[in-house]
Design a protein around this motif. Structure first.
Motif, PDB file in Angstrom:
ATOM      1  N   VAL A   1       8.081  28.418  -2.431  1.00  0.00           N
ATOM      2  CA  VAL A   1       9.104  28.281  -1.704  1.00  0.00           C
ATOM      3  C   VAL A   1       9.329  26.586  -1.552  1.00  0.00           C
ATOM      4  CG1 VAL A   1      10.885  28.635   0.065  1.00  0.00           C
ATOM      5  CG2 VAL A   1       9.639  30.266  -0.814  1.00  0.00           C
ATOM      6  N   GLY A   2      10.154  25.710  -1.905  1.00  0.00           N
ATOM      7  CA  GLY A   2      10.290  24.369  -1.487  1.00  0.00           C
ATOM      8  C   GLY A   2       9.610  23.310  -2.554  1.00  0.00           C
ATOM      9  N   GLY A   3      10.197  22.115  -2.319  1.00  0.00           N
ATOM     10  CA  GLY A   3       9.536  20.958  -2.944  1.00  0.00           C
ATOM     11  C   GLY A   3      10.420  20.879  -4.263  1.00  0.00           C
ATOM     12  N   THR A   4      10.098  19.524  -4.776  1.00  0.00           N
ATOM     13  CA  THR A   4      10.827  19.150  -6.145  1.00  0.00           C
ATOM     14  C   THR A   4       9.970  18.161  -7.013  1.00  0.00           C
ATOM     15  OG1 THR A   4      12.594  17.234  -6.831  1.00  0.00           O
ATOM     16  CG2 THR A   4      11.320  16.938  -4.724  1.00  0.00           C
ATOM     17  N   ASP A   5      10.328  18.608  -8.254  1.00  0.00           N
ATOM     18  CA  ASP A   5       9.570  17.810  -9.440  1.00  0.00           C
ATOM     19  C   ASP A   5       9.813  16.367  -9.510  1.00  0.00           C
ATOM     20  OD1 ASP A   5       8.003  20.180 -10.283  1.00  0.00           O
ATOM     21  OD2 ASP A   5       9.410  20.609 -11.700  1.00  0.00           O
ATOM     22  N   GLN A   6      10.601  15.871  -8.696  1.00  0.00           N
ATOM     23  CA  GLN A   6      11.037  14.670  -8.712  1.00  0.00           C
ATOM     24  C   GLN A   6       9.868  13.675  -7.984  1.00  0.00           C
ATOM     25  OE1 GLN A   6      15.163  15.286  -7.372  1.00  0.00           O
ATOM     26  NE2 GLN A   6      15.492  13.817  -8.870  1.00  0.00           N
ATOM     27  N   THR A   7       9.118  14.181  -7.189  1.00  0.00           N
ATOM     28  CA  THR A   7       7.843  13.485  -6.529  1.00  0.00           C
ATOM     29  C   THR A   7       6.551  14.011  -7.141  1.00  0.00           C
ATOM     30  OG1 THR A   7       7.683  14.901  -4.810  1.00  0.00           O
ATOM     31  CG2 THR A   7       9.179  13.375  -4.509  1.00  0.00           C
ATOM     32  N   SER A   8       5.580  12.900  -7.017  1.00  0.00           N
ATOM     33  CA  SER A   8       4.296  13.411  -7.318  1.00  0.00           C
ATOM     34  C   SER A   8       3.605  14.534  -6.628  1.00  0.00           C
ATOM     35  CB  SER A   8       3.244  12.158  -7.284  1.00  0.00           C
ATOM     36  OG  SER A   8       3.189  11.815  -5.799  1.00  0.00           O
ATOM     37  N   THR A   9       4.122  14.417  -5.481  1.00  0.00           N
ATOM     38  CA  THR A   9       3.837  15.435  -4.358  1.00  0.00           C
ATOM     39  C   THR A   9       4.157  16.898  -4.796  1.00  0.00           C
ATOM     40  OG1 THR A   9       4.065  13.785  -2.547  1.00  0.00           O
ATOM     41  CG2 THR A   9       3.638  16.050  -1.908  1.00  0.00           C
TER      42      THR A   9
ATOM     43  N   ILE B   1       0.823  -1.260  -0.010  1.00  0.00           N
ATOM     44  CA  ILE B   1       0.043  -0.042  -0.067  1.00  0.00           C
ATOM     45  C   ILE B   1       0.832   1.388  -0.067  1.00  0.00           C
ATOM     46  CG2 ILE B   1      -1.902   1.184   1.323  1.00  0.00           C
ATOM     47  CD1 ILE B   1      -2.612  -1.685   0.264  1.00  0.00           C
ATOM     48  N   LEU B   2       0.541   2.181  -0.849  1.00  0.00           N
ATOM     49  CA  LEU B   2       1.403   3.492  -0.861  1.00  0.00           C
ATOM     50  C   LEU B   2       0.705   4.536  -0.005  1.00  0.00           C
ATOM     51  CD1 LEU B   2       2.451   3.291  -4.545  1.00  0.00           C
ATOM     52  CD2 LEU B   2       3.474   2.052  -2.728  1.00  0.00           C
ATOM     53  N   VAL B   3       1.576   5.273   0.343  1.00  0.00           N
ATOM     54  CA  VAL B   3       0.988   6.804   1.191  1.00  0.00           C
ATOM     55  C   VAL B   3       1.903   7.781   0.617  1.00  0.00           C
ATOM     56  CG1 VAL B   3       0.117   5.464   3.237  1.00  0.00           C
ATOM     57  CG2 VAL B   3       2.341   6.329   3.105  1.00  0.00           C
ATOM     58  N   ALA B   4       1.233   9.077   0.821  1.00  0.00           N
ATOM     59  CA  ALA B   4       1.997  10.204   0.614  1.00  0.00           C
ATOM     60  C   ALA B   4       2.270  10.386  -0.932  1.00  0.00           C
ATOM     61  CB  ALA B   4       3.152  10.551   1.410  1.00  0.00           C
ATOM     62  N   ARG B   5       3.051   9.647  -1.529  1.00  0.00           N
ATOM     63  CA  ARG B   5       3.455   9.766  -2.911  1.00  0.00           C
ATOM     64  C   ARG B   5       2.891   8.753  -3.824  1.00  0.00           C
ATOM     65  NH1 ARG B   5      10.080  10.047  -1.857  1.00  0.00           N
ATOM     66  NH2 ARG B   5      10.259  11.969  -0.912  1.00  0.00           N
ATOM     67  N   SER B   6       2.381   8.979  -5.031  1.00  0.00           N
ATOM     68  CA  SER B   6       2.085   7.922  -5.973  1.00  0.00           C
ATOM     69  C   SER B   6       3.093   7.729  -7.152  1.00  0.00           C
ATOM     70  CB  SER B   6       0.641   8.345  -6.534  1.00  0.00           C
ATOM     71  OG  SER B   6       0.591   9.470  -6.978  1.00  0.00           O
ATOM     72  N   MET B   7       2.889   6.714  -7.907  1.00  0.00           N
ATOM     73  CA  MET B   7       4.143   6.400  -8.821  1.00  0.00           C
ATOM     74  C   MET B   7       3.394   6.029 -10.189  1.00  0.00           C
ATOM     75  SD  MET B   7       7.014   4.112  -7.326  1.00  0.00           S
ATOM     76  CE  MET B   7       7.669   4.004  -8.958  1.00  0.00           C
ATOM     77  N   ASP B   8       3.707   6.661 -11.428  1.00  0.00           N
ATOM     78  CA  ASP B   8       3.056   6.586 -12.655  1.00  0.00           C
ATOM     79  C   ASP B   8       3.506   5.116 -12.987  1.00  0.00           C
ATOM     80  OD1 ASP B   8       2.125   9.168 -12.741  1.00  0.00           O
ATOM     81  OD2 ASP B   8       4.016   9.712 -13.940  1.00  0.00           O
ATOM     82  N   GLY B   9       2.335   4.464 -13.489  1.00  0.00           N
ATOM     83  CA  GLY B   9       2.606   3.053 -14.151  1.00  0.00           C
ATOM     84  C   GLY B   9       2.508   1.889 -12.892  1.00  0.00           C
TER      85      GLY B   9
END
Length: 340
Positions: free
Chosen positions: A186-194, A146-154
């Motif tokens: 301010v903050g964050g990254t495009d490397q995560t779905s969040t 089960i995933l939480v906080a972040r999702s993943m394509d595919g």
């Protein structure tokens, strides 16, 4: 060495069958509640220790769940973990915790260890760069994930998280309603779905209000108080001179407010700041932080419940299940006050 206390020892002392003793110690409703308590009390008095390894051989279940996050020292993940633990406790499941710190290798090692231990399942917030093969490794070996906080394509697994795009749009719209037009993120990254979803929520809100999106007003990277504090210099040096900031999370927002204060400005008066997650610290910050409640407790509860339901034979639908965020307006935001 003292001889181990067996189920038969408890059974003989109470005049009951070993089957009844076993059911009672597993909280089976087939045994009356007062009898269960009497059996548990006697087991404690005799020093009986539940043999999880032997039980797993009988039931093909270990009673162990793996939980892996980016960093549980982040109160956001701590609140999710608290809810997971509470829900697992109800089913007499225990958990093994690991921090992957966005290391794919560390995360993979943890998954492999859980498989070697015969763990029942795993709840995870996947590390940045996690390959699909690693995500399916658990499922293909009979360990539901089960995933939480972040999702993943595919990856079509049950995923529980807040609606980050909507939540950040709430914060951005709040600032716009106060007259702010030059709003930094301010903050964050495009490397995560969040990170992608929160930035998109910011962009959508600006565009809907007819405000031009200026990429120079984005300060990516910070995800901690220290990062927010260090970003204050960059924020205050922007040529557009923003009057407000939408921050990636509460930690970044509190760090940014400290940096703004260090520069002689007053957060909530000279510069408005919003956070995200509504951590306990947000309400007691100075000034109290306007933020977005992201439903961490609900995320943890639903994720744990979904895993337990799978182990019981039912199946929560795959895909992303979003928790709707709510705005918490406090003292760190106010009407626009142009900087000179």
């Amino acid at each position: 060495m003292a001889q181990k206390v067996k189920l038969s020892t408890i059974a003989e002392s109470l005049g009951l069958s070993t089957a009844t003793i076993s059911l009672a110690l597993r909280d089976s409703p087939l045994v009356a509640s007062d009898t269960r308590e009497k059996i548990k009390e006697q087991a404690r008095a005799l020093g009986y220790i539940y043999n999880r390894r032997a039980a797993s051989l009988r039931t093909s279940r270990s009673g162990i769940v793996g939980v892996v996050f980016h960093d549980v020292m982040n109160p956001f993940y701590g609140e999710i973990l608290k809810a997971i633990e509470s829900e697992l406790d109800r089913s007499r499941q225990t958990f093994i915790l690991s921090n992957h710190y966005d290391s794919v290798e560390k995360q993979r090692t943890f998954i492999e260890t859980l498989l070697q231990l015969g763990s029942d399942g795993i709840i995870m917030s996947p590390a940045i760069g996690t390959p699909i093969e690693d995500m399916t490794l658990a499922e293909e070996n009979g360990m539901p994930a089960i995933l939480v906080a972040r999702s993943m394509d595919g990856v079509d697994m049950p995923t529980y998280r807040g609606d980050d795009s909507y939540g950040i749009s709430l914060a951005t719209n709040h600032l716009i309603s106060l007259g702010h037009r030059v709003i930094a993120m301010v903050g964050g990254t495009d490397q995560t779905s969040t990170g992608r979803d929160r930035y998109q929520g910011y962009v959508n809100a600006l565009r809907k209000a007819g405000i031009e999106v200026d990429p120079n007003l984005r300060i990516p990277g910070p995800r901690s108080k220290q990062g927010g504090f260090e970003a204050a210099l960059n924020f205050l040096s922007l040529p557009q001179k923003p009057t407000a900031a939408v921050c990636w999370n509460d930690l970044v927002a509190i760090g940014l407010m400290n940096g703004i204060s260090r520069a002689g400005l007053v957060p909530g008066v000279d510069v408005s700041v919003t956070g995200y997650d509504d951590l306990e610290e947000a309400a007691i910050a100075t000034p109290a932080l306007t933020t977005v409640s992201n439903g961490q407790a609900e995320v943890g509860r639903l994720a744990a419940r979904a895993l337990l339901d799978r182990l019981a034979g039912s199946h929560e639908p795959d895909g992303v299940h979003l928790i709707k965020p709510e705005m918490r307006i406090r003292q760190s935001t106010g009407p626009v006050r142009p900087r000179t």
